[in-house]
Design a protein around this motif. Structure first.
Motif, PDB file in Angstrom:
ATOM      1  N   ASP A  83      -0.454  -5.642  -2.407  1.00 26.41           N
ATOM      2  CA  ASP A  83      -0.374  -4.235  -2.749  1.00 26.41           C
ATOM      3  C   ASP A  83      -0.847  -3.559  -1.162  1.00 26.41           C
ATOM      4  OD1 ASP A  83      -3.391  -3.932  -2.577  1.00 26.41           O
ATOM      5  OD2 ASP A  83      -3.051  -4.378  -4.568  1.00 26.41           O
ATOM      6  N   ARG A  84      -1.048  -2.535  -0.745  1.00 26.03           N
ATOM      7  CA  ARG A  84      -1.307  -1.614   0.265  1.00 26.03           C
ATOM      8  C   ARG A  84      -2.602  -1.857   0.478  1.00 26.03           C
ATOM      9  NH1 ARG A  84       1.553   2.433   2.716  1.00 26.03           N
ATOM     10  NH2 ARG A  84       3.867   2.505   2.050  1.00 26.03           N
ATOM     11  N   LEU A  85      -3.466  -1.808  -0.621  1.00 28.70           N
ATOM     12  CA  LEU A  85      -4.819  -2.112  -0.071  1.00 28.70           C
ATOM     13  C   LEU A  85      -5.250  -3.510   0.346  1.00 28.70           C
ATOM     14  CD1 LEU A  85      -6.563  -0.187  -3.046  1.00 28.70           C
ATOM     15  CD2 LEU A  85      -5.789   0.770  -0.889  1.00 28.70           C
ATOM     16  N   ALA A  86      -4.634  -4.404  -0.422  1.00 35.94           N
ATOM     17  CA  ALA A  86      -4.887  -5.896   0.152  1.00 35.94           C
ATOM     18  C   ALA A  86      -4.496  -6.242   1.338  1.00 35.94           C
ATOM     19  CB  ALA A  86      -4.021  -6.823  -1.077  1.00 35.94           C
ATOM     20  N   GLN A  87      -3.109  -5.694   1.773  1.00 41.98           N
ATOM     21  CA  GLN A  87      -2.657  -5.985   3.158  1.00 41.98           C
ATOM     22  C   GLN A  87      -3.525  -5.272   4.236  1.00 41.98           C
ATOM     23  OE1 GLN A  87       1.612  -5.384   3.758  1.00 41.98           O
ATOM     24  NE2 GLN A  87       1.936  -5.616   1.754  1.00 41.98           N
ATOM     25  N   ALA A  88      -4.222  -4.085   3.871  1.00 42.41           N
ATOM     26  CA  ALA A  88      -4.987  -3.287   5.034  1.00 42.41           C
ATOM     27  C   ALA A  88      -6.389  -4.281   5.237  1.00 42.41           C
ATOM     28  CB  ALA A  88      -5.168  -1.919   4.628  1.00 42.41           C
ATOM     29  N   GLY A  89      -6.834  -4.390   4.038  1.00 41.20           N
ATOM     30  CA  GLY A  89      -8.098  -5.347   4.077  1.00 41.20           C
ATOM     31  C   GLY A  89      -7.996  -6.502   4.578  1.00 41.20           C
ATOM     32  N   ALA A  90      -6.954  -7.441   4.374  1.00 41.02           N
ATOM     33  CA  ALA A  90      -6.712  -8.603   4.559  1.00 41.02           C
ATOM     34  C   ALA A  90      -6.725  -8.634   6.348  1.00 41.02           C
ATOM     35  CB  ALA A  90      -5.720  -9.451   4.144  1.00 41.02           C
TER      36      ALA A  90
END
Length: 356
Positions: A245-252
């Protein structure tokens, strides 16, 4: 059981994850999570991504994240695959690259999800025994196979192979894929990613759950030559085009870029591990040489299951496997210095009590 089940469901023996107990004042040393929070840059990126754009689907190719991973490891974007934790990456790998007529080789003592994938995908599986010192014997893998999967460092032993040994495996099986699962490599072992350029049959799988402190975000990735990555993408896009998801991509992406934080926190864990090993040995435990964020230990005069139960009474959770060859061992996650001191004190009290 149910009459509505598909036939395969009856034959599956699912993976059993480490317990996530709800105990007061818990010291949780059973699932190899980081004792430290993720990079502040990762948290900031997740907060920034939590905006109105969540109404939109995430980038199915995760281009920004793959570019960050490629930069970090000095490979091309086309050599990077990302998924919902390394477990999903491995699941796609088993289906895309390891489903052949000959049996898949894995250590007999290793990550217990591997035989689960074999059962799910109908892959013949041949465990290769670790040697008497609980090490992977590379020479034992010189046999016909449909592929090889090795964690490096191995789990639950924590013992790592050298790159020369991995290269030997790759040369011995040029027509078969060799998967090196590097979930714990950042804690002192050497990564095989540098071998990808010279070996078309190598796939390296990694996760942000351990060294990056992001077990709750579920991000994993694989690095290999482009044709291997294409196979993973074909399976992924036949299953779920939007695994991250968007949050996972940004955080990673932010976590991968924060190399200073990674070096600092892994260094602290390595230092604490050394102290934990000394404490356990002083209490009479045998401890295998670990290059992971956990140690594997046994006491010659105490039952491991009983020790785990006694620790639990003190709200300290470690991992015990009721499995042949390792039923007398405990896998203990390296926590903070304070947590490891509390563990050692509890074990000392338990051993002294049992001695009376």
């Amino acid at each position: 059981m149910s009459r509505f089940w598909s036939p395969i469901v009856h034959s599956l023996t699912p993976y059993v994850p480490g317990e996530q107990p709800k105990l007061a004042n818990l010291i949780k040393l059973n699932t190899n999570e980081s004792p430290y929070g993720p990079s502040p840059a990762a948290l900031a990126a997740i907060r920034a991504a939590a905006d109105e754009t969540l109404r939109l689907y995430p980038d199915p190719a995760a281009d920004r994240l793959r570019a960050a991973i490629a930069r970090a490891h000095e490979v091309e974007m086309e050599q990077v695959f990302v998924g919902n934790g390394s477990d999903e990456v491995l699941a796609h790998t088993f289906q895309a690259l390891l489903q052949h007529d000959a049996p898949l080789l894995t250590p007999d003592i290793t990550y217990s999800f591997y035989p689960v994938y074999c059962g799910l995908y109908g892959i013949a599986h041949e465990p290769v025994p670790l040697d008497a010192a609980m090490r992977v014997d590379v020479e034992a893998y010189r046999r016909p196979c449909g592929g090889i999967v090795l964690p490096n460092p191995n789990a639950p032993t924590g013992i790592a192979l050298g790159l020369d040994e991995i290269a030997t495996l790759l040369r011995a099986h040029p027509e078969r894929v060799v998967v090196i699962d590097e979930a714990y490599v950042d804690f002192g072992a050497d990564s095989a990613i540098g071998l990808v350029r010279r070996h078309a049959n190598l796939l390296v799988v990694r996760t942000l759950s351990k060294s990056h402190g992001l077990a709750g975000l579920r991000v994993g990735y694989a690095i290999g030559q482009a044709d291997l990555i294409e196979a993973l993408n074909r399976v992924k896009d036949s299953f779920n085009s939007y695994p991250l998801d968007r949050l996972a991509q940004a955080g990673a992406e932010a976590a991968i870029a924060d190399r200073e934080w990674l070096a600092r926190t892994t260094g602290k864990i390595i230092e604490t591990r050394s102290g934990l090993v000394s404490s356990l040995k002083n209490l009479g435990f045998e401890v295998l040489p670990s290059q992971a964020n956990f140690v594997f230990a046994r006491h010659p005069d105490r039952d491991a299951a009983a020790l785990a139960a006694a620790l639990r009474e003190r709200s300290i959770i470690v991992r015990h496997f009721r499995t042949p060859r390792i039923a007398e061992w405990l896998r203990i996650t390296v926590g903070t210095d304070e947590e490891c001191r509390s563990l050692a004190e509890a074990l000392k009290a338990i051993l002294n009590r049992n001695a009376d």
